[in-house]
Write a protein that holds these residues in place. Sequence first.
Motif, mmCIF file in Angstrom:
data_model
loop_
_atom_site.group_PDB
_atom_site.id
_atom_site.type_symbol
_atom_site.label_atom_id
_atom_site.label_comp_id
_atom_site.label_asym_id
_atom_site.label_seq_id
_atom_site.Cartn_x
_atom_site.Cartn_y
_atom_site.Cartn_z
ATOM 1 N N LYS A 141 25.619 117.181 145.607
ATOM 2 C CA LYS A 141 24.953 118.225 145.625
ATOM 3 C C LYS A 141 23.688 118.033 147.071
ATOM 4 O O LYS A 141 23.412 118.710 147.709
ATOM 5 C CB LYS A 141 23.804 118.903 144.866
ATOM 6 C CG LYS A 141 23.356 120.355 144.717
ATOM 7 C CD LYS A 141 22.687 121.192 143.796
ATOM 8 C CE LYS A 141 21.406 122.101 144.320
ATOM 9 N NZ LYS A 141 21.627 122.675 143.044
ATOM 10 N N LEU B 22 29.858 122.712 141.634
ATOM 11 C CA LEU B 22 30.943 120.087 141.585
ATOM 12 C C LEU B 22 30.888 120.307 139.221
ATOM 13 O O LEU B 22 29.537 120.618 139.593
ATOM 14 C CB LEU B 22 29.718 119.946 142.094
ATOM 15 C CG LEU B 22 29.342 120.136 143.666
ATOM 16 C CD1 LEU B 22 28.410 118.603 144.268
ATOM 17 C CD2 LEU B 22 30.863 120.104 144.623
ATOM 18 N N LEU C 51 33.680 119.813 152.022
ATOM 19 C CA LEU C 51 33.030 120.541 150.908
ATOM 20 C C LEU C 51 31.858 120.930 151.339
ATOM 21 O O LEU C 51 31.334 122.244 151.072
ATOM 22 C CB LEU C 51 31.935 119.976 150.390
ATOM 23 C CG LEU C 51 32.842 119.355 149.226
ATOM 24 C CD1 LEU C 51 32.115 117.520 148.722
ATOM 25 C CD2 LEU C 51 33.342 120.232 147.663
ATOM 26 N N VAL D 52 35.064 116.860 140.556
ATOM 27 C CA VAL D 52 34.908 115.509 141.353
ATOM 28 C C VAL D 52 34.357 114.474 140.161
ATOM 29 O O VAL D 52 33.471 113.753 141.078
ATOM 30 C CB VAL D 52 33.113 115.993 142.478
ATOM 31 C CG1 VAL D 52 32.793 117.651 142.947
ATOM 32 C CG2 VAL D 52 31.544 116.184 141.294
ATOM 33 N N VAL E 231 25.877 122.462 140.506
ATOM 34 C CA VAL E 231 26.866 121.665 139.610
ATOM 35 C C VAL E 231 26.087 122.270 137.832
ATOM 36 O O VAL E 231 25.829 122.866 137.764
ATOM 37 C CB VAL E 231 25.669 120.333 139.845
ATOM 38 C CG1 VAL E 231 25.578 119.718 140.990
ATOM 39 C CG2 VAL E 231 24.418 119.894 139.276
ATOM 40 N N ALA F 59 27.385 113.719 140.683
ATOM 41 C CA ALA F 59 27.205 115.671 140.773
ATOM 42 C C ALA F 59 26.562 115.640 141.665
ATOM 43 O O ALA F 59 25.872 116.649 143.120
ATOM 44 C CB ALA F 59 28.206 116.613 140.412
#
Length: 114
Positions: A108, A92, A81, A21, A4, A104
């Motif tokens: 994750k 992300l 994803l 995102v 991220v 994000a």
Amino acid sequence: MVRVKRIYDEPATEDGTRILVDRLWPRGIAKDKARIDEWLKEIAPSDELRQWFGHDPARWDEFRERYRRELDAKAELLDGLRKLAAGGTVTLLFAAKDEKHNNAVVLKEILVEQ
């Protein structure tokens, strides 16, 4: 691998596939200079949830729970994803100032736990 990163941070080659995102386009970032591979706004929290959360860390646990419930209906996007991440690094991207309390981070968590 899933990472991220704030969209405002400098892009790097180790970012791999860069996916925004967030539902809203980040302020101050020109679309032609964003260096994103995809904008997956459909996977972002609903407007209602996003506005309720308001990036308030006191609401973080409840936000995570509600967002996970919203993502239950988006299995196809999550699977896409996961497939990307299985083939290489996926980063992300998010615009929030808080790097620990944003959608994000939740995405994750979901992608790496399964």
